[in-house]
Design an enzyme around this catalytic site. Structure first.
Site, mmCIF file in Angstrom:
data_model
loop_
_atom_site.group_PDB
_atom_site.id
_atom_site.type_symbol
_atom_site.label_atom_id
_atom_site.label_comp_id
_atom_site.label_asym_id
_atom_site.label_seq_id
_atom_site.Cartn_x
_atom_site.Cartn_y
_atom_site.Cartn_z
ATOM 1 C CB VAL A 539 44.578 40.599 43.208
ATOM 2 C CG1 VAL A 539 44.912 39.342 42.422
ATOM 3 C CG2 VAL A 539 45.537 41.735 42.836
ATOM 4 C CG ASP A 540 42.313 45.959 42.207
ATOM 5 O OD1 ASP A 540 41.514 45.236 41.560
ATOM 6 O OD2 ASP A 540 42.944 46.888 41.684
ATOM 7 C CG ASP A 541 38.252 45.900 47.173
ATOM 8 O OD1 ASP A 541 38.115 44.658 47.170
ATOM 9 O OD2 ASP A 541 38.663 46.542 48.147
#
Ligand code: WT7
Length: 670
Positions: A539-541
């Site tokens: 859910v992050d980069d």
């Protein structure tokens, strides 16, 4: 099981499908049946002291721990985050992984069947030989002044000397930092500058498939870069594989020595350093959502226990009858825990393979399985998909009769790949352990157990002992029952990372600031009505390309290091084999014209700064990028453009200049 109606969708059908463990697997398993798992799981949470003591006592400790077995604070509102396990205890993981087996009379047992890149190139290393190798490397390291707490960097191919060198560092209390042999000189230099070792251990050069890899030449360049930035490495130990005259690289007098001259002549006995349970064991650099990779730090005691128990329960390793093979390279956490430490701590016999699964052809893995009678095979979905794409004939021409258990790690495994792995590779009789975990977690966190957990294709299933997951909504509320949200962990487990090397603030910021009191995994997940966890991805980069973890910011900063690139934005697109591939939007300096030559240069820049595995598949010229009025790039919009789904952009009302979207769509494929 959820009540499945007659008209269930294809997706629902695949979710409800369960594969029960065959009797032969259950009978020999350490944990039998779902109720066996549940009892032990409950106990691991309600009485962690007794559960973990019992596990830890199967290993050797020089000094016992005090009570409680774990002391911690995960809530930054209550002060600094800290985690300690087995406080007051002393041990040595190298003693437990190597000497302990020899002392138990297992010196003649094979530790490693090493299979080289080319067929017919092989070596066998017994536990007694491993001990002697470790002691001789240790005596060399001591002769050049390495002592407890010092850092040593390893940049090697997967030869037996690599796990041996790791165990050597552990033996004398030094901290190893293994850098995967696919990283470039610049990336290696960054990692050397962060951990400032005085010694680097490497290999002259090796073949990966048909390609020579000049490891020593890359080390030479990295040391020059690091020297230019203020850190000098005084000693390089090099194992001779390919001759330097063929592969490149040179020996610097006074700094570089060969294995033959420096190690072979050392005495093959060296005492171990008994280390406090919380002494640093290793650093392993991994990508996050900012540009700079972080040094994940693991400590001796807890990591040792985590590696041992998960290898034992998840792969049900029976040292006498099993031949275990994990295809990971020791440059990644999987190779640390499930090549070097876990199997050796159990006295198991394993295969290690220096080459690639498709060399000389896509049957190589199954030929190795037959050759060594491998019983447990652990690999990554990207390899499974790549082999699936080459067709069944490469698999079915080998017997694979020895296999009884399969494993998967690195990214979500899609149900189609799972089924092919299960039916074709495993002949429908080998349960698949889909193990979810991370560099940070040190060992398996959500995973089936072979004799206990009914499987669902594509699902990591249930938490391992001592692991208490929760699913949160974006506001941080814990969701109950079946749900979808963000995966967090509610309490520490023994092999949890302890800090980011040299940057405890970053540790707290990355993992403990979003949701107070929880460890934030960075993954999304769904929990179904059986309480099974389905990992849905980051859910992050952070990107996951062929199971390699790469930060979008790292690739972007590599691209903008090219003189004509002013801005770059990187997103992932789905890829049939790699899982995800890298798609880069690039804005050029005014006056610079896009061209194929420039596209190649930009890709070459990323290869040079990070490594070949991080190269973008697509460079999309972008005169402008979609930004909010506050200047934040809207990656969501870019992802849709990259996937040709611009008809599903969603709300774009916050875009500063909505016309860039149309402009980018027109430039796609140009
Ligand atoms: C990320 C961690 C753990 C060793 C290899 C990768 C993804 C890993 C699974 C799995 C779904 C998985 C997650 C995780 N991941 N295993 N079985 N199912 N996703 O270690 O480089 O630290 O990457 O890999 O996204 O956060 P890593």
């Amino acid at each position: 099981m959820s009540d499945a109606g007659d008209q269930k969708t294809k997706e629902q059908a695949s979710i409800d499908d369960k594969f029960f463990p065959p009797d032969a697997i259950v009978e020999r398993a350490y944990v039998q049946g779902l109720s066996g798992y549940k009892d032990l799981y409950e106990r691991s949470l309600s009485d962690p002291d007794s559960f973990w003591s019992e596990q830890a006592e199967t290993l050797t400790w020089h000094k016992k721990w005090s009570s409680p077995i774990c002391k911690y604070n995960l809530n930054i509102e209550n002060g600094p985050v800290n985690i300690s396990w087995f406080d007051g205890a002393e041990t040595n993981i190298s003693w437990n992984a190597v000497d302990r087996n020899v002392e138990a009379g297992l010196g003649d047992r094979v530790a490693f069947y090493w299979e080289g890149n080319d067929e017919g190139v092989e070596r066998t290393v017994t536990y007694a030989q491993l001990k002697s190798m470790v002691c001789r490397i240790a005596n060399y390291l001591k002769s050049v002044g390495v002592k407890r707490g010092d850092d040593v960097t390893l940049y090697m191919s997967l030869v037996p000397e690599l796990p041996a060198a790791m165990a050597t560092c552990a033996r004398i209390g030094a901290i190893h930092s293994v850098v995967f042999g696919g990283f470039s000189a610049e990336a290696l230099a960054d990692r050397i500058l962060d951990s400032t070792p005085n010694v680097v251990i490497t290999v002259s050069g090796t073949m990966r498939g048909p390609k020579p890899i000049p490891l020593k030449a890359i080390v030479d360049e990295a040391l020059q870069i690091s020297e230019g930035k203020g850190h000098t490495v005084h000693h390089v130990l090099m194992l001779e594989q390919l001759p330097l005259s063929d592969v490149g690289g040179s020996m610097k007098a006074g700094r570089d020595v060969t294995w033959r001259e420096a190690v072979d002549s050392q005495p093959d006995d060296c005492p171990v350093e008994w280390m406090p349970a919380e002494a640093p064991l290793f650093k392993l650099y991994t990508s996050g959502s900012t540009g700079k990779p972080k040094g994940v730090l693991h400590t001796a005691g807890g990591y040792m226990v985590g590696a041992m128990v998960t290898t034992k329960f998840v792969f049900d390793v029976q040292p006498v009858s099993d031949v275990y093979w994990c295809t990971a390279d020791c440059g990644w956490i999987t190779g640390h825990t499930y090549v070097t430490y876990g199997p050796l701590l159990l006295g198991a016999t394993q295969v290690i393979f220096e080459g690639v699964p498709t060399w000389p052809d896509a049957g190589r893995c199954w030929s190795i399985v037959d050759k060594y009678k491998v019983t447990i095979f652990y690999t990554a979905p990207t390899a499974i998909r790549a082999l699936h794409a080459r067709g069944d004939a490469f698999v079915t021409r080998y017997s694979r009769a020895s296999l009884r258990l399969l494993g998967s790690v690195g990214e979500p495994i899609n149900p189609e790949a799972w089924r092919w792995y299960y039916e074709v590779v495993g002949g429908g009789r080998c349960p698949i352990m889909d193990t979810w975990w991370q560099t940070e977690t040190g060992s398996h966190m959500i995973t089936p157990l072979p004799g206990a957990t009914p499987l669902k294709p594509g699902c990591a299933t249930l938490p391992f002992f001592g692991v208490e997951p929760a699913v949160l909504d974006e506001k941080g509320n814990e969701l109950q029952g079946p749900c979808e949200g963000i995966l967090v962990i509610k309490r520490p487990w023994p092999s949890m990372m302890r800090t980011v090397a040299g940057d405890h603030k970053r540790f707290e910021q990355t993992y403990f600031s979003a949701f107070k009191g929880y460890y934030f995994t960075g993954d999304g997940c769904r929990r179904d009505s059986d309480g099974y966890y389905w990992i849905t991805g980051r859910v992050d980069d952070v990107l996951n390309v062929s199971g390699h973890r790469i930060g979008t910011a790292e690739v972007e900063s590599a691209l903008v290091s090219h003189p004509v690139c002013v801005e770059a934005a990187v997103v992932a697109v789905e890829h049939a084999i790699k899982g995800q591939s890298i798609y880069a939007f690039v804005t050029l300096m005014t006056g610079s014209e896009p061209s194929d030559a420039l596209r190649k240069e930009l890709i070459a820049t990323v290869r040079k700064v990070i490594g070949p595995f991080a190269a973008p598949d697509v460079i999309h010229w972008a005169p402008g990028l979609p930004k909010t009025r506050s200047g934040k790039i809207m990656r969501r919009v870019l992802r849709k453009i990259a996937a040709c789904e611009e008809d599903q952009l969603g709300d774009t009302s916050t875009l500063a200049d909505p016309s860039v979207v149309q402009q980018l769509v027109e430039l796609r494929g140009k």
